[in-house]
Design a protein around this motif. Structure first.
Motif, PDB file in Angstrom:
ATOM      1  N   GLY A  82       0.837  -1.325   0.097  1.00 31.21           N
ATOM      2  CA  GLY A  82       0.090  -0.057   0.012  1.00 31.21           C
ATOM      3  C   GLY A  82       1.130   1.293   0.052  1.00 31.21           C
ATOM      4  O   GLY A  82       2.031   1.185   0.492  1.00 31.21           O
ATOM      5  N   ALA A  83       0.180   2.434  -0.304  1.00 29.32           N
ATOM      6  CA  ALA A  83       0.986   3.577  -0.387  1.00 29.32           C
ATOM      7  C   ALA A  83       1.085   3.823   0.960  1.00 29.32           C
ATOM      8  O   ALA A  83       2.141   4.716   1.417  1.00 29.32           O
ATOM      9  CB  ALA A  83      -0.045   4.928  -1.130  1.00 29.32           C
ATOM     10  N   LYS A  84       0.381   3.151   1.885  1.00 31.93           N
ATOM     11  CA  LYS A  84       0.769   3.763   3.471  1.00 31.93           C
ATOM     12  C   LYS A  84       2.018   3.171   3.801  1.00 31.93           C
ATOM     13  O   LYS A  84       2.746   4.003   4.377  1.00 31.93           O
ATOM     14  CB  LYS A  84      -0.406   2.921   4.327  1.00 31.93           C
ATOM     15  CG  LYS A  84      -0.646   3.363   5.543  1.00 31.93           C
ATOM     16  CD  LYS A  84      -1.981   3.028   6.164  1.00 31.93           C
ATOM     17  CE  LYS A  84      -2.885   3.758   6.974  1.00 31.93           C
ATOM     18  NZ  LYS A  84      -4.029   3.081   7.438  1.00 31.93           N
ATOM     19  N   ILE A  99       4.878   5.548   2.310  1.00 32.92           N
ATOM     20  CA  ILE A  99       4.972   6.932   2.832  1.00 32.92           C
ATOM     21  C   ILE A  99       5.748   6.675   4.321  1.00 32.92           C
ATOM     22  O   ILE A  99       6.346   7.437   4.555  1.00 32.92           O
ATOM     23  CB  ILE A  99       3.476   7.559   3.019  1.00 32.92           C
ATOM     24  CG1 ILE A  99       2.616   7.626   1.900  1.00 32.92           C
ATOM     25  CG2 ILE A  99       3.904   8.919   4.197  1.00 32.92           C
ATOM     26  CD1 ILE A  99       1.368   7.940   2.028  1.00 32.92           C
ATOM     27  N   TYR A 120      -1.036  10.945   8.666  1.00 34.99           N
ATOM     28  CA  TYR A 120      -0.026  11.758   8.567  1.00 34.99           C
ATOM     29  C   TYR A 120       0.963  12.178   9.897  1.00 34.99           C
ATOM     30  O   TYR A 120       1.842  11.728  10.200  1.00 34.99           O
ATOM     31  CB  TYR A 120       0.157  13.127   7.605  1.00 34.99           C
ATOM     32  CG  TYR A 120      -0.225  12.831   6.274  1.00 34.99           C
ATOM     33  CD1 TYR A 120      -0.004  11.823   5.603  1.00 34.99           C
ATOM     34  CD2 TYR A 120      -0.688  13.718   5.424  1.00 34.99           C
ATOM     35  CE1 TYR A 120      -0.067  11.518   4.181  1.00 34.99           C
ATOM     36  CE2 TYR A 120      -0.738  13.644   3.949  1.00 34.99           C
ATOM     37  CZ  TYR A 120      -0.728  12.429   3.665  1.00 34.99           C
ATOM     38  OH  TYR A 120      -0.984  12.459   2.055  1.00 34.99           O
ATOM     39  N   ASN A 134      -0.812  16.122  -0.563  1.00 41.51           N
ATOM     40  CA  ASN A 134      -1.742  15.119  -1.047  1.00 41.51           C
ATOM     41  C   ASN A 134      -2.702  16.042  -1.884  1.00 41.51           C
ATOM     42  O   ASN A 134      -3.388  16.839  -1.385  1.00 41.51           O
ATOM     43  CB  ASN A 134      -2.362  14.662  -0.053  1.00 41.51           C
ATOM     44  CG  ASN A 134      -3.633  13.440  -0.292  1.00 41.51           C
ATOM     45  OD1 ASN A 134      -4.712  13.288   0.248  1.00 41.51           O
ATOM     46  ND2 ASN A 134      -3.459  12.712  -1.360  1.00 41.51           N
ATOM     47  N   LYS A 168      -6.967   3.182  -4.922  1.00 39.70           N
ATOM     48  CA  LYS A 168      -8.148   4.145  -5.241  1.00 39.70           C
ATOM     49  C   LYS A 168      -8.550   3.988  -6.476  1.00 39.70           C
ATOM     50  O   LYS A 168      -9.539   3.712  -7.028  1.00 39.70           O
ATOM     51  CB  LYS A 168      -7.797   5.559  -4.640  1.00 39.70           C
ATOM     52  CG  LYS A 168      -7.194   5.587  -3.281  1.00 39.70           C
ATOM     53  CD  LYS A 168      -8.196   5.148  -2.202  1.00 39.70           C
ATOM     54  CE  LYS A 168      -7.494   5.348  -0.779  1.00 39.70           C
ATOM     55  NZ  LYS A 168      -8.093   5.046   0.207  1.00 39.70           N
ATOM     56  N   ARG A 211      -3.436  -4.429  -1.493  1.00 41.05           N
ATOM     57  CA  ARG A 211      -2.442  -3.923  -0.695  1.00 41.05           C
ATOM     58  C   ARG A 211      -0.927  -3.592  -1.391  1.00 41.05           C
ATOM     59  O   ARG A 211      -0.146  -4.013  -1.112  1.00 41.05           O
ATOM     60  CB  ARG A 211      -2.101  -4.447   0.840  1.00 41.05           C
ATOM     61  CG  ARG A 211      -3.282  -4.888   1.634  1.00 41.05           C
ATOM     62  CD  ARG A 211      -4.002  -3.720   2.004  1.00 41.05           C
ATOM     63  NE  ARG A 211      -3.372  -2.495   2.503  1.00 41.05           N
ATOM     64  CZ  ARG A 211      -3.148  -1.289   2.090  1.00 41.05           C
ATOM     65  NH1 ARG A 211      -3.936  -1.013   1.057  1.00 41.05           N
ATOM     66  NH2 ARG A 211      -2.334  -0.281   2.744  1.00 41.05           N
ATOM     67  N   TYR A 268     -14.466  12.425  -1.843  1.00 41.25           N
ATOM     68  CA  TYR A 268     -14.700  13.063  -0.285  1.00 41.25           C
ATOM     69  C   TYR A 268     -15.300  14.627  -0.673  1.00 41.25           C
ATOM     70  O   TYR A 268     -14.758  15.395  -1.333  1.00 41.25           O
ATOM     71  CB  TYR A 268     -13.744  13.152   0.314  1.00 41.25           C
ATOM     72  CG  TYR A 268     -12.747  11.700   0.608  1.00 41.25           C
ATOM     73  CD1 TYR A 268     -13.200  10.809   1.391  1.00 41.25           C
ATOM     74  CD2 TYR A 268     -11.460  11.694  -0.159  1.00 41.25           C
ATOM     75  CE1 TYR A 268     -12.578   9.595   1.318  1.00 41.25           C
ATOM     76  CE2 TYR A 268     -11.046  10.449   0.027  1.00 41.25           C
ATOM     77  CZ  TYR A 268     -11.415   9.408   0.785  1.00 41.25           C
ATOM     78  OH  TYR A 268     -10.635   8.003   1.023  1.00 41.25           O
TER      79      TYR A 268
HETATM   80  C1  LIG Z   1      -4.176  10.563   1.227  1.00 47.14           C
HETATM   81  C2  LIG Z   1      -4.051   8.822   1.291  1.00 47.14           C
HETATM   82  N1  LIG Z   1      -2.810   8.448   1.096  1.00 47.14           N
HETATM   83  C3  LIG Z   1      -2.501   7.328   1.143  1.00 47.14           C
HETATM   84  C4  LIG Z   1      -3.543   6.303   1.419  1.00 47.14           C
HETATM   85  C5  LIG Z   1      -3.011   4.651   1.854  1.00 47.14           C
HETATM   86  O1  LIG Z   1      -3.580   4.068   0.545  1.00 47.14           O
HETATM   87  P1  LIG Z   1      -2.934   2.541   0.475  1.00 47.14           P
HETATM   88  O2  LIG Z   1      -2.150   2.241   1.604  1.00 47.14           O
HETATM   89  O3  LIG Z   1      -4.454   1.823   0.501  1.00 47.14           O
HETATM   90  O4  LIG Z   1      -2.592   2.277  -0.800  1.00 47.14           O
HETATM   91  C6  LIG Z   1      -4.836   6.715   1.622  1.00 47.14           C
HETATM   92  C7  LIG Z   1      -6.115   5.674   1.724  1.00 47.14           C
HETATM   93  O5  LIG Z   1      -6.921   6.150   2.253  1.00 47.14           O
HETATM   94  C8  LIG Z   1      -5.224   8.106   1.330  1.00 47.14           C
HETATM   95  O6  LIG Z   1      -6.319   8.573   1.467  1.00 47.14           O
END
Ligand SMILES: Cc1ncc(COP(=O)(O)O)c(C=O)c1O
Length: 402
Positions: free
Chosen positions: A98-100, A103, A127, A169, A238, A246, A324
């Motif tokens: 995931g991007a999570k 980051i 964050y 973002n 998304k 993931r 949103y």
């Molecule tokens: C702004 C933003 N960044 C990152 C994510 C993480 O996305 P994921 O880990 O599913 O790729 C989300 C998920 O809600 C998000 O809204």
């Protein structure tokens, strides 16, 4: 014995908690309308499913390199060329869970205890806690009242000699705001001038409405990907409606990506091999599902904006992207957590309090679910908040009372 300082400084993700609460209420037969969600409900692209099923059938589901399989990294390279016009190589990209995770790992690679990450308010819920998890100090920058974009001077004033990165973002969760081209350009320049990183969370960059495009940061610099201190964070969650797979990624200077991959190798290892195959196929496959999703979201965005226009005392900033709407309910209650709990209790509509994103008095309403839910959710909210409405509201076989 108390848990660690980190464990004590972090709270559960508010949005995940709300999801769990809505699921419990639904399981108990309550007619819950969930406007708190953060995932599109359309199916994953056929290319992703086919590739995943074919791989699963081989029975060979193994570890992969920590930064992702060569095929996954090649798919990210192709994506970067297609949507950012930059040629990168495998050393510039890392796939994550995931991007999570991308980051989080970027922060861990950049932040020493007490270092700062600066980001605008409203911000994505995770964050601040992610920054703390990395040992850093979150520095949110509030825009002037009525705006969703801080002035460049306000961002600049927040920078100190401990600042390691600005995190943006756009389009933004929770506001749907697409930052102005001038702001993005100024942030790229500011980071270059101060020799700090720009972390660009582009997870919604293809979900932009009204024929617009979100300016991307590589368009604002002549530096190469290795020389620019820019990290682009993205993923399949998304845009391809593949949240559960993931898979996310980071694109950036090779030295940083190498440090991030080392961290990831000990933290989790490479992301799920099956998911990497599916994600790479989604990127390489037909892109029609992304266009359809964007069109459907735009229709729902228009509906939400129109319906909220009829709710007395509520103001919405028209979202330029994402799924949103960030709505100012302060005329009804300046305490967004209290108002959100009231809506859930009285009319069983799930919303996310603005305070979770750093801005009280607002609620985030998602339109990633069915359009009927958007209509019914706003109908119930309007009834509850309008003093002139009748004392009872029928919702299916349920009657709500004020
Ligand atoms: C702004 C933003 N960044 C990152 C994510 C993480 O996305 P994921 O880990 O599913 O790729 C989300 C998920 O809600 C998000 O809204």
């Amino acid at each position: 014995m108390p848990f660690s300082q980190i464990a004590r400084s972090i709270s559960a993700s508010a949005t995940l908690k709300l999801n769990a609460q809505a699921a419990r209420m639904r399981a108990a037969g309550e007619p819950v309308i969930h406007l708190g969600g953060g995932e599109p409900k359309s199916p994953a692209p056929a290319s992703a499913i086919d590739a995943g099923v074919a791989m699963l059938k081989t029975g060979e589901i193994r570890y992969t390199p920590a930064a992702g399989t060569p095929a996954m990294r090649d798919a990210i390279i192709a994506y970067t060329e297609r949507y950012y016009g930059r040629k990168v190589d495998r050393a510039n990209v890392m796939a994550s869970a995931g991007a999570k995770q991308a980051i989080m790992v970027a922060m861990m690679a950049l932040v020493d205890p007490g270092d700062e990450i600066v980001f605008p308010v409203p911000y994505w819920v995770s964050y601040p806690d992610m920054t703390r998890l990395a040992g850093g100090r979150p520095v949110p920058v509030r825009p002037a009242d009525g705006s969703l974009e801080p002035a460049v001077a306000e961002m600049e004033a927040a920078l100190t000699d401990r600042t390691r990165a600005i995190l943006l973002n756009s389009p933004n969760n929770p506001s749907g705001h697409v930052y102005s081209d001038a702001f993005i350009r100024a942030m790229v320049k500011l980071c270059e001038d101060r020799d700090i990183y720009l972390l660009m969370d582009d997870i919604y960059h293809r979900l932009v409405f009204d024929g617009r495009k979100a300016l991307h940061c590589y368009d604002c610099t002549d530096r190469s990907v290795d020389d620019a201190k820019i990290v682009v964070l993205n993923g399949v969650s998304k845009q391809y409606a593949m949240t559960g797979f993931r898979i996310g990624w980071a694109v950036g200077p090779r030295e940083l990506i190498s440090a991030m991959s080392n961290i990831q190798s000990h933290q989790s290892g490479g992301p799920c091999s099956l998911s990497q195959v599916a994600a790479a196929a989604a990127i390489a496959g037909q892109q029609g599902s992304v266009a359809r999703l964007r069109e459907e979201l735009e229709i729902r965005r228009n509906e939400l904006v129109a319906l909220l226009g009829d709710v007395p005392g509520v103001k919405i900033h028209v979202p330029g992207g994402t799924f949103y709407g960030f709505c100012d309910f302060s005329a009804h209650d300046t305490d967004s957590a209290r108002l959100s709990a009231y809506l859930l209790d009285k009319v069983q509509v799930v919303t996310v309090p603005g305070i979770e994103f750093g801005l009280d008095g607002f609620l985030r309403l998602s339109f990633c679910g069915p359009i009927e839910d958007v209509r019914e959710g706003v109908r119930r909210i309007k009834w509850l908040l309008d003093p002139a409405s009748p004392p009872e509201l029928a919702a299916g076989d349920r009657v709500f009372r004020k």
